[in-house]
Design an enzyme around this catalytic site. Structure first.
Site, PDB file in Angstrom:
ATOM      1  N   ALA A 229     106.568  20.593 -64.399  1.00 44.18           N
ATOM      2  CA  ALA A 229     107.116  19.245 -64.279  1.00 44.18           C
ATOM      3  C   ALA A 229     107.030  18.775 -62.834  1.00 44.18           C
ATOM      4  O   ALA A 229     106.904  19.579 -61.900  1.00 44.18           O
ATOM      5  CB  ALA A 229     108.561  19.231 -64.769  1.00 44.18           C
ATOM      6  N   ASP A 230     107.109  17.461 -62.634  1.00 44.61           N
ATOM      7  CA  ASP A 230     106.844  16.885 -61.309  1.00 44.61           C
ATOM      8  C   ASP A 230     107.793  17.397 -60.225  1.00 44.61           C
ATOM      9  O   ASP A 230     107.370  17.636 -59.079  1.00 44.61           O
ATOM     10  CB  ASP A 230     106.881  15.357 -61.365  1.00 44.61           C
ATOM     11  CG  ASP A 230     108.128  14.784 -62.024  1.00 44.61           C
ATOM     12  OD1 ASP A 230     109.038  15.560 -62.402  1.00 44.61           O
ATOM     13  OD2 ASP A 230     108.200  13.548 -62.170  1.00 44.61           O
ATOM     14  N   THR A 231     109.068  17.604 -60.563  1.00 46.82           N
ATOM     15  CA  THR A 231     110.025  18.079 -59.557  1.00 46.82           C
ATOM     16  C   THR A 231     109.617  19.449 -59.025  1.00 46.82           C
ATOM     17  O   THR A 231     109.626  19.699 -57.811  1.00 46.82           O
ATOM     18  CB  THR A 231     111.441  18.164 -60.158  1.00 46.82           C
ATOM     19  OG1 THR A 231     111.844  16.857 -60.564  1.00 46.82           O
ATOM     20  CG2 THR A 231     112.442  18.702 -59.150  1.00 46.82           C
ATOM     21  N   ALA A 234     106.360  19.217 -56.947  1.00 46.36           N
ATOM     22  CA  ALA A 234     106.582  18.681 -55.604  1.00 46.36           C
ATOM     23  C   ALA A 234     107.215  19.734 -54.699  1.00 46.36           C
ATOM     24  O   ALA A 234     106.837  19.871 -53.524  1.00 46.36           O
ATOM     25  CB  ALA A 234     107.465  17.443 -55.678  1.00 46.36           C
TER      26      ALA A 234
END
Length: 483
Positions: A229-231, A234
């Site tokens: 997932a993006d979190t 990142a």
């Protein structure tokens, strides 16, 4: 080793970076917005997943992926893609913090026996963004679609599956799974009973593979890594590790940190997620961050946050005793959903625009420092704080944050950190497959280009401002942080 690509499918666009596997250097980039879908585009939480594939294809056009050996996929968290037994989408994907699901969230919390029961079960309390809540909404509102649902994927799972040619095996990773509301980071296992509680029946769930594992190989021989997932992507792209926390300044705020163990919080303030490396990523969110600044700017008749920052810099630490508790939308940390903001310390000498501007910045940062202290209180070490979001560039934020957080503050230059994290994951999987990397140790890529701000001699002043804030908070909301 070669070159790899990282693909980030955000809510509105797809971005691709092509990186050198050894150095992490970005060699090429691609970008494409998602195609517009009907009159409700951008407003509806329902999205046809085919839009993600179309923008992916456009972003990768012009030979962008030529010579690439592996691809990592990052995508927006919480986007539920329900499939039927044949692998077709039952309905459009449900994305974001779907407000339609708020009643379903409260319903689910009660059905299991309260917030603490959920925190103990899966490390998080259902909210409007979690897939488990969207399942409950679908079961109550679209029972025919719920009955047809046989497989549950999230955005990055679905994209990985499509890139691999829709194989029988479907996979996900720990990071993505930990945000579903039906997988527990503490045990590393699904809770199928919670799927049934929400949906009304069992459904097939993707296999959770390790951070350095490959999900498979495309028909053309291109390796696809686990994805996340993006979190989590990142965080991986930023290279955060033990001792690091990330404070994200959006309209609302979030604080997350890397920790070796899962944290179970009976009060539900900590969401216990997994990261993309095999560690854990406890997250604490606040409802009020930059929205408190925007509200103050409007109150003072200022056109933008830069003007508010300039005005705040004319004041001094402590804002002449003016304290803003920025709970404008209620608050989650501390759990005060129905409260309002408070402005305290009004005296004749403090009633000046520059002091109110300063109090807004200090109030926002003290609220986030409260969230940091929730993690510190559970044994999470915080030596450095990465500060993300456009507001992190404001001089008033940079002047106050190190002393209020009591830590070194790192302000990375804006970059595609989720896409970079996805590329780094691809390099890891590729290196492991070639015998060049250890599955327990990701490739070492340089950290981001960043400003580094130390509290220095301002630390004592910052702690005095924090104490002033805490005194007002405790007087206004006694015991708000008692577990």
């Amino acid at each position: 080793m070669g070159i790899v690509a990282g693909l980030d499918s955000a809510p509105d666009f797809t971005r691709i970076v092509v990186c050198d596997t050894d150095t992490g250097a970005v060699l090429r980039q691609g970008y494409a917005p998602h195609p517009v879908q009907g009159p409700d585009a951008g407003r509806s939480p329902d999205v046809d997943p085919q839009a993600w594939l179309l923008s992916l294809g456009e972003a990768a056009s012009g030979g962008l992926l030529e010579g690439v050996q592996a691809i990592g996929v990052s995508a927006q968290a919480g986007a539920l893609v329900p499939l039927d037994a044949q692998g077709n989408t039952v309905r459009p994907a449900m994305t974001g913090g779907d407000k339609r699901a708020q009643v379903a969230a409260a319903d689910l919390v009660d059905a299991l026996g309260g917030r603490e029961a959920w925190a103990q079960a899966v490390g998080c309390v259902p909210g409007a963004a979690q897939p488990v809540t969207k399942l409950r909404w679908m079961a109550r509102t679209e029972p025919e679609n719920a009955a047809r649902t046989a497989v549950l994927l999230q955005a990055h799972d679905w994209l990985v599956w499509q890139l691999l040619g829709r194989p029988v095996r479907r996979t996900t990773d720990r990071g993505g799974a930990s945000g579903t509301g039906y997988w527990a980071a503490a045990t590393g296992a699904y809770r199928p009973d919670l799927v049934e509680l929400a949906l009304g029946h069992q459904a097939m769930l993707p296999e959770v593979i390790g951070p350095a594992d490959a999900a498979g190989t495309t028909p053309e021989g291109l390796m696809i890594s686990a994805g996340t997932a993006d979190t989590m992507a990142a965080a991986f792209g930023l290279g955060i590790g033990l001792g690091d926390a990330v404070v994200s300044l959006g309209a609302s705020g979030s604080v997350m940190a890397v920790h070796p163990e899962p944290l179970v919080d009976g009060g539900g303030m900590i969401t216990s997620l997994a990261d993309a490396t095999g560690m854990h990523l406890p997250v604490v969110t606040t409802l009020n961050a930059v929205r408190a600044l925007r509200g103050t700017a409007e109150l003072l008749g200022l056109p933008d946050l830069e003007s508010l920052s300039d005005l705040a810099m004319k004041s001094t630490p402590g804002a002449h005793g003016l304290v803003l508790l920025p709970y404008l939308e209620g608050e989650r940390t501390p759990n005060l959903p129905h409260t309002a903001g408070t402005l305290a310390g009004l005296r004749r000498e403090s009633m000046k625009p520059e002091h109110l501007a300063r109090a807004a910045f200090e109030g926002m940062l003290c609220g986030l420092a409260d969230a940091l202290d929730v993690l510190r209180g559970r044994g999470v070490e915080v030596r450095r704080v990465f500060l993300l979001g456009p507001a992190a560039e404001l001089p008033a934020v940079q002047a106050a944050a190190p002393a209020l957080f009591g830590a070194q503050v790192v302000v990375p230059q804006p970059a595609d950190y989720a896409a970079t994290g996805a590329a780094r994951q691809a390099a890891w999987a590729l290196g492991v497959s070639q015998g060049a990397l250890d599955p327990r140790t990701p490739p070492v890529w340089p950290g981001p280009v960043a400003q580094v701000l130390d509290p220095g001699e301002e630390l004592a002043v910052g702690q005095a401002v924090r104490q002033q804030y805490v005194a007002v908070r405790e007087q206004t909301h006694p015991g708000a942080f008692q577990q």
